[in-house]
Enzyme design. Structure first.
Site, short mmCIF file in Angstrom:
data_model
loop_
_atom_site.label_atom_id
_atom_site.label_comp_id
_atom_site.label_asym_id
_atom_site.label_seq_id
_atom_site.Cartn_x
_atom_site.Cartn_y
_atom_site.Cartn_z
CB CYS A 93 -0.93 0.01 1.21
SG CYS A 93 -2.19 -1.26 1.10
CG HIS A 142 -3.15 3.84 2.68
ND1 HIS A 142 -3.50 3.58 1.38
CD2 HIS A 142 -3.23 2.65 3.34
CE1 HIS A 142 -3.77 2.30 1.25
NE2 HIS A 142 -3.62 1.71 2.43
CG ASN A 171 -6.57 -0.49 1.14
OD1 ASN A 171 -5.84 0.06 0.31
ND2 ASN A 171 -6.11 -1.10 2.21
O1 UT7 Z 1 -3.81 -0.87 3.62
C1 UT7 Z 1 -2.98 -1.68 4.38
C2 UT7 Z 1 -3.27 -1.54 5.80
N1 UT7 Z 1 -4.49 -2.19 6.15
C3 UT7 Z 1 -5.20 -1.67 7.11
O2 UT7 Z 1 -4.87 -0.62 7.57
C4 UT7 Z 1 -6.37 -2.44 7.65
C5 UT7 Z 1 -6.33 -2.40 9.15
N2 UT7 Z 1 -7.41 -3.06 9.82
C6 UT7 Z 1 -8.70 -2.65 9.75
O3 UT7 Z 1 -9.04 -1.74 9.04
C7 UT7 Z 1 -9.71 -3.32 10.66
O4 UT7 Z 1 -9.03 -4.13 11.59
C8 UT7 Z 1 -10.73 -4.18 9.89
C9 UT7 Z 1 -11.70 -3.27 9.15
C10 UT7 Z 1 -10.03 -5.11 8.93
C11 UT7 Z 1 -11.56 -5.01 10.89
O5 UT7 Z 1 -12.18 -4.18 11.86
P1 UT7 Z 1 -12.07 -4.55 13.40
O6 UT7 Z 1 -12.86 -3.55 14.12
O7 UT7 Z 1 -10.62 -4.66 13.75
O8 UT7 Z 1 -12.82 -5.93 13.46
P2 UT7 Z 1 -12.26 -7.38 13.91
O9 UT7 Z 1 -11.32 -7.91 12.90
O10 UT7 Z 1 -11.81 -7.30 15.32
O11 UT7 Z 1 -13.60 -8.23 13.84
C12 UT7 Z 1 -14.72 -7.91 14.69
C13 UT7 Z 1 -15.86 -8.87 14.37
C14 UT7 Z 1 -15.44 -10.33 14.32
O12 UT7 Z 1 -16.47 -11.09 14.89
P3 UT7 Z 1 -16.39 -11.57 16.44
O13 UT7 Z 1 -15.12 -12.37 16.54
O14 UT7 Z 1 -16.34 -10.32 17.25
O15 UT7 Z 1 -17.64 -12.37 16.59
C15 UT7 Z 1 -15.36 -10.64 12.86
O16 UT7 Z 1 -15.61 -11.99 12.57
O17 UT7 Z 1 -16.39 -8.56 13.07
C16 UT7 Z 1 -16.47 -9.79 12.30
N3 UT7 Z 1 -16.28 -9.44 10.89
C17 UT7 Z 1 -17.28 -9.10 10.07
N4 UT7 Z 1 -18.61 -8.99 10.27
C18 UT7 Z 1 -19.37 -8.60 9.23
C19 UT7 Z 1 -15.12 -9.38 10.19
N5 UT7 Z 1 -15.36 -9.00 8.92
C20 UT7 Z 1 -16.70 -8.83 8.82
C21 UT7 Z 1 -17.53 -8.42 7.77
N6 UT7 Z 1 -18.86 -8.32 8.02
N7 UT7 Z 1 -17.07 -8.11 6.54
#
Ligand code: UT7
Length: 324
Positions: free
Chosen positions: A115, A251, A281
């Site tokens: 990225c 970004h 992204n």
């Molecule tokens: O460009 C390169 C750099 N990349 C980034 O900067 C990305 C960095 N990370 C992020 O932006 C965030 O961590 C994400 C958007 C990827 C995820 O958000 P989060 O608030 O960190 O969520 P999480 O991964 O902790 O997941 C929370 C919950 C999980 O369920 P449980 O375990 O709490 O029951 C996931 O299974 O959300 C669930 N989940 C979803 N639910 C609905 C994960 N993806 C989805 C989805 N729809 N698409």
């Protein structure tokens, strides 16, 4: 000797025609518009048509930037293209774009910094200009990241989009890019990667095992912390303060990460360019797409100070502070 600066004389960008909303994705994976919007800020993403490549988008963005600059392709002496999704293994996408533009003969190469690809490309181009080696440089960030997304994996497939942006840089006695910073830490490689390839080998899996794997929460934490110190480092390198920055052009991975960086800079969100809602992204495409939007919408004006930054797989992170 008077210093030589790289000035951005024009920008351009290109997006695939097809926009896919969060509601569209609800039909293919177990997700919701509400989850995607509140966790990431994304409302839609553009997805390349069958047969449409990174090089196609890069070419269009480059054409638009050259046209806006009033520069002929034959005047270019360097093309640097940031991408992690090249059209083919070789030649580089920069070479493919060079030939289509009719800039044959100038140096052309790709940079893979995930990225941070465009920010790395910009930093490298700036060094070529500052050293006196190059006078007119085309810098592109272009990706078709959706080609390496697993459409069954909701954790990643909702996050990415395709697109390209480009800038034309010119050597000038006036600022210009004041400073660029570039870093990497391969110790984090397994948090965000696509671990198949020519030398390691592909897999007997759908799409040959080519798919992005990300530990989202961990990446998020390191990104926020790292971008905080990157902002400090960049301001320090130039001897500027937060209040000297007119626009933050970050970004576009996650609105919450963008808001955290804006807070660190004590900048209200109306001085931050946000396109993640429209583009998702787009990796190397993200910063130059946001910059082109900012320029063409009339938000960014000549003489203003811009802070550009990115963070991505590697990990890599990089920035530029410039007067537009
Ligand atoms: O460009 C390169 C750099 N990349 C980034 O900067 C990305 C960095 N990370 C992020 O932006 C965030 O961590 C994400 C958007 C990827 C995820 O958000 P989060 O608030 O960190 O969520 P999480 O991964 O902790 O997941 C929370 C919950 C999980 O369920 P449980 O375990 O709490 O029951 C996931 O299974 O959300 C669930 N989940 C979803 N639910 C609905 C994960 N993806 C989805 C989805 N729809 N698409």
């Amino acid at each position: 000797m008077a210093p030589i600066y790289s000035r951005i004389i024009a920008t351009g960008s290109a997006l695939p025609e097809r926009a896919v909303s969060n509601a569209d994705l609800e039909k293919i994976v177990d997700t919701s518009d509400e989850w995607i919007r509140t966790r990431t800020g994304i409302r839609q993403r553009h997805i390349a048509a069958d047969g449409e490549t990174t090089g196609d988008l890069a070419f269009l963005a480059a054409q638009r930037a050259l046209e806006a600059a009033g520069v002929k392709a034959s005047e270019l002496d360097l093309i640097v293209l940031g991408t992690t999704t090249p059209d083919i293994i070789f030649p580089s996408t920069a070479c493919l774009v060079q030939q289509r533009l009719g800039a044959n003969g100038c140096a052309a190469f790709d940079v893979n910094a995930a990225c941070s690809g465009f920010m790395y490309a910009l930093g490298i181009a700036d060094k070529f200009i500052k050293s006196g080696q190059s006078k007119k440089v085309l810098v592109i960030g272009a990706e078709t990241l959706t080609r390496m997304v697993d459409w069954n994996e909701r954790e990643t497939c909702v996050l990415f989009g395709d697109g390209a942006g480009a800038v034309v840089l010119e050597a000038s006695g006036e600022p210009g890019i004041y400073a660029t910073c570039m870093h990497a830490d391969g110790g984090y490689k397994e948090l965000l990667w696509n671990p198949v390839g020519v030398s390691v080998g592909f897999r007997d899996e759908p799409n040959h095992g080519v798919r992005i794997k990300m530990a989202g929460r961990e990446v998020f934490k390191v990104a926020v912390k790292t971008l905080d110190s990157l902002v400090d480092e960049t301001l320090e390198a130039v001897g500027m303060h937060e209040s000297d920055i007119d626009w933050l052009i970050p970004h576009q991975a996650n609105l919450r990460i963008i808001e955290a960086t804006a807070k660190r800079l004590q900048m209200p969100m109306d001085r931050v360019i946000v396109t993640v809602d429209q583009h998702a992204n787009t990796s190397s495409g993200s910063v130059p797409l946001a910059l082109d939007y900012a320029v063409r919408s009339g938000k960014v004006q000549r003489g203003q100070n811009l802070l550009l930054e990115a963070f991505g797989g590697g990990f890599t992170w990089a920035s530029a502070l410039l007067r537009y």
